[in-house]
Design an enzyme around this catalytic site. Structure first.
Site, PDB file in Angstrom:
ATOM      1  N   CYS A  23       3.751  10.029   4.261  1.00 25.48           N
ATOM      2  CA  CYS A  23       3.109   9.055   3.502  1.00 25.48           C
ATOM      3  C   CYS A  23       4.447   8.326   3.136  1.00 25.48           C
ATOM      4  CB  CYS A  23       2.477   9.334   2.154  1.00 25.48           C
ATOM      5  SG  CYS A  23       2.251   8.374   0.923  1.00 25.48           S
ATOM      6  N   THR A  24       4.436   6.839   3.134  1.00 27.63           N
ATOM      7  CA  THR A  24       5.527   5.864   3.140  1.00 27.63           C
ATOM      8  C   THR A  24       6.104   6.107   1.546  1.00 27.63           C
ATOM      9  OG1 THR A  24       4.177   3.987   2.674  1.00 27.63           O
ATOM     10  CG2 THR A  24       4.919   4.206   4.800  1.00 27.63           C
ATOM     11  N   GLU A  25       5.620   6.761   0.526  1.00 26.51           N
ATOM     12  CA  GLU A  25       6.218   6.942  -0.703  1.00 26.51           C
ATOM     13  C   GLU A  25       6.768   8.267  -0.648  1.00 26.51           C
ATOM     14  OE1 GLU A  25       3.129   3.838  -1.069  1.00 26.51           O
ATOM     15  OE2 GLU A  25       2.792   6.047  -0.333  1.00 26.51           O
ATOM     16  N   THR A  28       2.024   1.703   5.749  1.00 22.16           N
ATOM     17  CA  THR A  28       1.480   2.795   5.269  1.00 22.16           C
ATOM     18  C   THR A  28       0.793   3.811   6.353  1.00 22.16           C
ATOM     19  OG1 THR A  28      -0.802   3.415   4.075  1.00 22.16           O
ATOM     20  CG2 THR A  28      -0.595   1.144   5.049  1.00 22.16           C
ATOM     21  N   ASN A  29       1.020   5.005   6.154  1.00 20.87           N
ATOM     22  CA  ASN A  29       0.421   5.807   7.213  1.00 20.87           C
ATOM     23  C   ASN A  29      -0.994   6.071   7.205  1.00 20.87           C
ATOM     24  OD1 ASN A  29       2.966   7.577   8.610  1.00 20.87           O
ATOM     25  ND2 ASN A  29       3.361   7.371   6.387  1.00 20.87           N
ATOM     26  N   THR A  30      -1.547   6.226   5.905  1.00 18.90           N
ATOM     27  CA  THR A  30      -3.103   6.325   5.655  1.00 18.90           C
ATOM     28  C   THR A  30      -3.776   5.380   6.449  1.00 18.90           C
ATOM     29  OG1 THR A  30      -2.698   7.598   3.733  1.00 18.90           O
ATOM     30  CG2 THR A  30      -4.906   6.660   4.066  1.00 18.90           C
ATOM     31  N   GLN A  55     -10.952   3.568   0.459  1.00 19.51           N
ATOM     32  CA  GLN A  55     -10.823   4.929   0.704  1.00 19.51           C
ATOM     33  C   GLN A  55     -11.528   5.821  -0.005  1.00 19.51           C
ATOM     34  OE1 GLN A  55      -6.313   5.236  -0.402  1.00 19.51           O
ATOM     35  NE2 GLN A  55      -5.903   4.400   1.491  1.00 19.51           N
ATOM     36  N   MET A 112       0.756  -1.304  -0.035  1.00 20.06           N
ATOM     37  CA  MET A 112       0.015   0.083  -0.025  1.00 20.06           C
ATOM     38  C   MET A 112       0.941   1.222  -0.073  1.00 20.06           C
ATOM     39  SD  MET A 112      -2.716  -1.396   2.749  1.00 20.06           S
ATOM     40  CE  MET A 112      -1.422  -2.246   3.910  1.00 20.06           C
TER      41      MET A 112
END
Length: 230
Positions: free
Chosen positions: A197-199, A83-85, A52, A10
């Site tokens: 955000c991990t990206e 993932t943060n979200t 989401q 994710m």
């Protein structure tokens, strides 16, 4: 060494960053040919993203809770939601497993406190920047004042994450916009900025700015290594 469980995919673009960072952390700590003991369940992000967009967080929580149970059954001693979200449904996932959940906001909050940061800017998806599941936890549990960008900048950050970073695209134009927003947060009084955000670490790194950056992927991975080796 304990076995680290990862709930990933994710997006998979950032999950590979977790794999690298955790193994590098174990190698640095133990040397030689050591690598991390890992269990990974990588979900189909399209299914989660659809939840989401429709606001069906219950369904997303059910999908991820079931996936987390698979990670535990495979022998993991802890769980990271990569993932943060999707920490919006962290409680649902935590309730479904008996192993510890290492919460990304708690790991980040501890890192900020250790660095003496009191007021911090937050970049992430619109869900992370605008809803309380992440900001509220940082404020209530870690006594941090959290600043977010203005509305049009939040929309830009969100668009770049989903339309570019999650599919492996990085552009100089988007990087310049992110750096502009980081500078704006600094001007608002932020002592540092969370790459929440991990990206985002794919696009912006500490080498790009004088403003202290806290990359949640690296922080979360380091927390997992500490757990596994203690």
């Amino acid at each position: 060494m304990k076995t680290i469980g990862l709930l990933g995919g994710m997006s998979w673009e950032s999950t590979q960053g977790y794999y690298r960072a955790i193994n590098e952390g174990v190698k640095e700590a133990l040397g030689g040919l050591h690598s991390a003991k890992l269990v990974l369940n990588s979900v189909d992000f399209a299914e989660i993203e659809a939840c989401q967009q429709s606001g069906d967080w219950r369904k997303a929580g059910e999908i991820l809770a079931q996936a987390a149970q698979g990670v535990e059954a495979a022998g993991a001693d802890c769980l990271l939601i990569c993932t943060n979200t999707m920490h919006k449904v962290a409680e649902d996932i935590d309730d479904a497993i008996s192993i510890p959940l290492i919460h990304i906001a708690d790991a980040t909050g501890e890192a900020l406190k250790q660095a003496g940061v009191k007021r911090v800017g937050l970049l992430g998806t619109a869900f992370t920047m605008e809803q309380d599941f992440y900001k509220g936890r940082l404020s209530e549990r870690h006594d941090l004042e959290v600043l977010v960008p203005k509305a049009e900048d939040r929309a830009l950050i969100h668009r770049v994450i989903f339309q570019e970073l999650c599919v492996g695209i990085t552009t100089n134009a988007s990087k310049a916009e992110y750096l502009r927003i980081i500078e704006a947060l600094k001007e608002q009084g932020a002592d540092a900025v969370i790459l929440g955000c991990t990206e985002i670490g794919m696009l912006v790194t500490q080498a790009d700015t004088d403003t202290p950056l806290f990359d949640t992927t690296e922080i979360h991975a380091n927390a997992a290594v500490t757990f596994a080796l203690k």
